[in-house]
Design a protein around this motif. Sequence first.
Motif, PDB file in Angstrom:
ATOM      1  N   GLY A 127      39.671   3.631 101.666  1.00 32.98           N
ATOM      2  CA  GLY A 127      39.613   4.001 100.255  1.00 32.98           C
ATOM      3  C   GLY A 127      39.574   5.490 100.018  1.00 32.98           C
ATOM      4  O   GLY A 127      39.413   5.928  98.877  1.00 32.98           O
ATOM      5  N   ARG A 128      39.741   6.303 101.046  1.00 28.15           N
ATOM      6  CA  ARG A 128      39.762   7.758 100.900  1.00 28.15           C
ATOM      7  C   ARG A 128      41.223   8.172 100.697  1.00 28.15           C
ATOM      8  O   ARG A 128      41.971   8.317 101.657  1.00 28.15           O
ATOM      9  CB  ARG A 128      39.150   8.431 102.126  1.00 28.15           C
ATOM     10  CG  ARG A 128      37.713   8.001 102.363  1.00 28.15           C
ATOM     11  CD  ARG A 128      37.102   8.672 103.574  1.00 28.15           C
ATOM     12  NE  ARG A 128      35.739   8.202 103.759  1.00 28.15           N
ATOM     13  CZ  ARG A 128      34.663   8.724 103.152  1.00 28.15           C
ATOM     14  NH1 ARG A 128      34.844   9.738 102.310  1.00 28.15           N
ATOM     15  NH2 ARG A 128      33.460   8.243 103.365  1.00 28.15           N
ATOM     16  N   LEU A 129      41.573   8.353  99.420  1.00 26.87           N
ATOM     17  CA  LEU A 129      42.982   8.485  99.055  1.00 26.87           C
ATOM     18  C   LEU A 129      43.345   9.901  98.635  1.00 26.87           C
ATOM     19  O   LEU A 129      44.265  10.103  97.855  1.00 26.87           O
ATOM     20  CB  LEU A 129      43.306   7.507  97.912  1.00 26.87           C
ATOM     21  CG  LEU A 129      42.957   6.047  98.195  1.00 26.87           C
ATOM     22  CD1 LEU A 129      43.225   5.206  96.957  1.00 26.87           C
ATOM     23  CD2 LEU A 129      43.745   5.523  99.370  1.00 26.87           C
ATOM     24  N   GLY A 130      42.604  10.906  99.151  1.00 30.79           N
ATOM     25  CA  GLY A 130      42.885  12.274  98.746  1.00 30.79           C
ATOM     26  C   GLY A 130      44.303  12.700  99.070  1.00 30.79           C
ATOM     27  O   GLY A 130      45.002  13.268  98.238  1.00 30.79           O
ATOM     28  N   VAL A 131      44.766  12.434 100.287  1.00 32.56           N
ATOM     29  CA  VAL A 131      46.130  12.820 100.673  1.00 32.56           C
ATOM     30  C   VAL A 131      47.152  11.884 100.042  1.00 32.56           C
ATOM     31  O   VAL A 131      48.176  12.318  99.503  1.00 32.56           O
ATOM     32  CB  VAL A 131      46.274  12.825 102.209  1.00 32.56           C
ATOM     33  CG1 VAL A 131      47.720  13.082 102.604  1.00 32.56           C
ATOM     34  CG2 VAL A 131      45.364  13.889 102.814  1.00 32.56           C
ATOM     35  N   ALA A 132      46.878  10.579 100.063  1.00 33.84           N
ATOM     36  CA  ALA A 132      47.860   9.592  99.583  1.00 33.84           C
ATOM     37  C   ALA A 132      48.119   9.732  98.087  1.00 33.84           C
ATOM     38  O   ALA A 132      49.260   9.636  97.633  1.00 33.84           O
ATOM     39  CB  ALA A 132      47.364   8.180  99.894  1.00 33.84           C
ATOM     40  N   LEU A 133      47.064   9.957  97.286  1.00 36.75           N
ATOM     41  CA  LEU A 133      47.229   9.988  95.835  1.00 36.75           C
ATOM     42  C   LEU A 133      47.178  11.394  95.272  1.00 36.75           C
ATOM     43  O   LEU A 133      48.064  11.811  94.536  1.00 36.75           O
ATOM     44  CB  LEU A 133      46.143   9.125  95.175  1.00 36.75           C
ATOM     45  CG  LEU A 133      46.194   7.629  95.487  1.00 36.75           C
ATOM     46  CD1 LEU A 133      45.103   6.906  94.712  1.00 36.75           C
ATOM     47  CD2 LEU A 133      47.552   7.047  95.141  1.00 36.75           C
ATOM     48  N   SER A 134      46.121  12.139  95.579  1.00 38.77           N
ATOM     49  CA  SER A 134      45.946  13.448  94.959  1.00 38.77           C
ATOM     50  C   SER A 134      47.000  14.438  95.400  1.00 38.77           C
ATOM     51  O   SER A 134      47.272  15.412  94.689  1.00 38.77           O
ATOM     52  CB  SER A 134      44.552  13.995  95.282  1.00 38.77           C
ATOM     53  OG  SER A 134      43.557  13.236  94.632  1.00 38.77           O
ATOM     54  N   ILE A 135      47.583  14.254  96.572  1.00 37.82           N
ATOM     55  CA  ILE A 135      48.603  15.191  97.047  1.00 37.82           C
ATOM     56  C   ILE A 135      49.988  14.554  97.008  1.00 37.82           C
ATOM     57  O   ILE A 135      50.834  14.934  96.198  1.00 37.82           O
ATOM     58  CB  ILE A 135      48.253  15.678  98.477  1.00 37.82           C
ATOM     59  CG1 ILE A 135      46.900  16.406  98.460  1.00 37.82           C
ATOM     60  CG2 ILE A 135      49.355  16.596  98.998  1.00 37.82           C
ATOM     61  CD1 ILE A 135      46.441  16.889  99.814  1.00 37.82           C
ATOM     62  N   ARG A 136      50.223  13.553  97.845  1.00 39.09           N
ATOM     63  CA  ARG A 136      51.560  12.948  97.891  1.00 39.09           C
ATOM     64  C   ARG A 136      51.907  12.228  96.589  1.00 39.09           C
ATOM     65  O   ARG A 136      53.050  12.282  96.134  1.00 39.09           O
ATOM     66  CB  ARG A 136      51.633  11.982  99.073  1.00 39.09           C
ATOM     67  CG  ARG A 136      51.698  12.695 100.419  1.00 39.09           C
ATOM     68  CD  ARG A 136      51.680  11.730 101.565  1.00 39.09           C
ATOM     69  NE  ARG A 136      51.806  12.435 102.851  1.00 39.09           N
ATOM     70  CZ  ARG A 136      51.418  11.947 104.006  1.00 39.09           C
ATOM     71  NH1 ARG A 136      50.879  10.724 104.058  1.00 39.09           N
ATOM     72  NH2 ARG A 136      51.566  12.632 105.113  1.00 39.09           N
ATOM     73  N   GLY A 137      50.941  11.555  95.989  1.00 37.55           N
ATOM     74  CA  GLY A 137      51.206  10.850  94.740  1.00 37.55           C
ATOM     75  C   GLY A 137      51.619  11.795  93.632  1.00 37.55           C
ATOM     76  O   GLY A 137      52.535  11.512  92.853  1.00 37.55           O
ATOM     77  N   ARG A 138      50.944  12.939  93.541  1.00 39.99           N
ATOM     78  CA  ARG A 138      51.299  13.912  92.503  1.00 39.99           C
ATOM     79  C   ARG A 138      52.716  14.438  92.699  1.00 39.99           C
ATOM     80  O   ARG A 138      53.487  14.559  91.737  1.00 39.99           O
ATOM     81  CB  ARG A 138      50.303  15.075  92.535  1.00 39.99           C
ATOM     82  CG  ARG A 138      49.002  14.813  91.792  1.00 39.99           C
ATOM     83  CD  ARG A 138      48.213  16.104  91.655  1.00 39.99           C
ATOM     84  NE  ARG A 138      47.225  15.989  90.616  1.00 39.99           N
ATOM     85  CZ  ARG A 138      45.943  15.722  90.811  1.00 39.99           C
ATOM     86  NH1 ARG A 138      45.513  15.506  92.047  1.00 39.99           N
ATOM     87  NH2 ARG A 138      45.100  15.661  89.795  1.00 39.99           N
ATOM     88  N   LEU A 139      53.053  14.779  93.924  1.00 40.45           N
ATOM     89  CA  LEU A 139      54.407  15.316  94.179  1.00 40.45           C
ATOM     90  C   LEU A 139      55.472  14.256  93.949  1.00 40.45           C
ATOM     91  O   LEU A 139      56.563  14.552  93.447  1.00 40.45           O
ATOM     92  CB  LEU A 139      54.479  15.864  95.607  1.00 40.45           C
ATOM     93  CG  LEU A 139      54.122  17.343  95.799  1.00 40.45           C
ATOM     94  CD1 LEU A 139      55.165  18.218  95.121  1.00 40.45           C
ATOM     95  CD2 LEU A 139      52.742  17.672  95.236  1.00 40.45           C
TER      96      LEU A 139
END
Length: 407
Positions: free
Chosen positions: A361-373
């Motif tokens: 559930g630690r989605l910093g890279v998956a959502l906050s970075i890759r998801g934004r781009l």
Amino acid sequence: MARRERVMRMSVEQPLWRALTAYRVLTLCYAIGLFVTAYDEFPRPWVAVAYYVVLAAWTLATLPRVSGAAACTKPFLTADLTVALVGVLLTRVADDVSRIEAGGPTLPSIWTAGSVLAFAIKGGWRWAAFASTLVAVANIAERGAPTRDTVHNVILVWVASIAIGYVVEVARASERTLARALEIEAATRERERLARDIHDGVLQVLAMVQRRGAVLGGEAAELGRLAGEQEVALRSLVSGGLVPVSRVSEDAALGAVVRAVDEPEDDTDGDPVDLRPLLARYARAHVTLSEPGAPVPLAPAAARELAGAVGAALDNVARHVGESARAWILLEDEPDAVIVTVRDEGPGIPEGRLAQAEGEGRLGVALSIRGRLRDIGGTAELISVPGQGTEVELRVPKAAREAAETR
């Protein structure tokens, strides 16, 4: 960020109803034309004339009824089929028996097929089979015996109506599946956006309280423990999320309803903004920012998401390397893309750690970075070598940037 809900109704049947409306009018004219050309051969033409007056009035008056599934109710379908069956049976009264036995047309002729098709579009193949069977019985009764031509016409109507009814049922199931997929996609996008906002705010605060509480000890340690428990629970909720039950009409013929979440129009229609001031707020004593001397314009939405991704990368550095760890931000405005690189001096990321973190559930890279781009048409590449730090390259192609600026 303000959002709005957009409601769409999906119905693949509407073109069929429009075609049926035109079919009823054309076949009415055809049936009357057949009668006019053979008027002298009818021993009791007044019976046919009376029927055609009723048929014309009924057809024209009920055109709104066959323009859509909502108005085409069961009582109407029953009355419509009754008009067709009565016309078939009245043929023996109006026409000469020898003409009937020779294969002459019934009074409603092919208008009858319109009634059967209405059953097929409204209720599917089972309704079509019921209506076409009644028409078959009426035609055989009108002929007096199951002749070759009668059987041929009956089977043709029966097979055609059942096939159309089956196709309608398949189309309904397909549109419901598509509506569900679109709704899940919209819900997933909204959940990812909320997850990014929560990760950048609430989860980061809870993680900081947990770390500081453990350092301070005493009552602060208990507070930190509670914050850690809430962080785990919130991450589980964010990573799982809720997908609403697909909304479909009570009457399946009306089609499926999709509720999608849209960005407000003024979120992307503003003038381009310079990306440099948005990144400048991240510059600190231990974070070095290198940028061009000229402005780097981006659409407001793209600039906001790109800056948010940089902030998320720096949050990861502070959390996993240390709050005073050195980091470097490099902004490049190349001919084909805007590139922002975030590099740190940490120990790097072990292989497989990102997949494990995402599963927790630690989605910093998956959502906050890759998801934004991904949302702004860009890409995020993460390069990490154990013992040599981590580098995150955020790239927004000029084509995606120009599209965002012109929306």
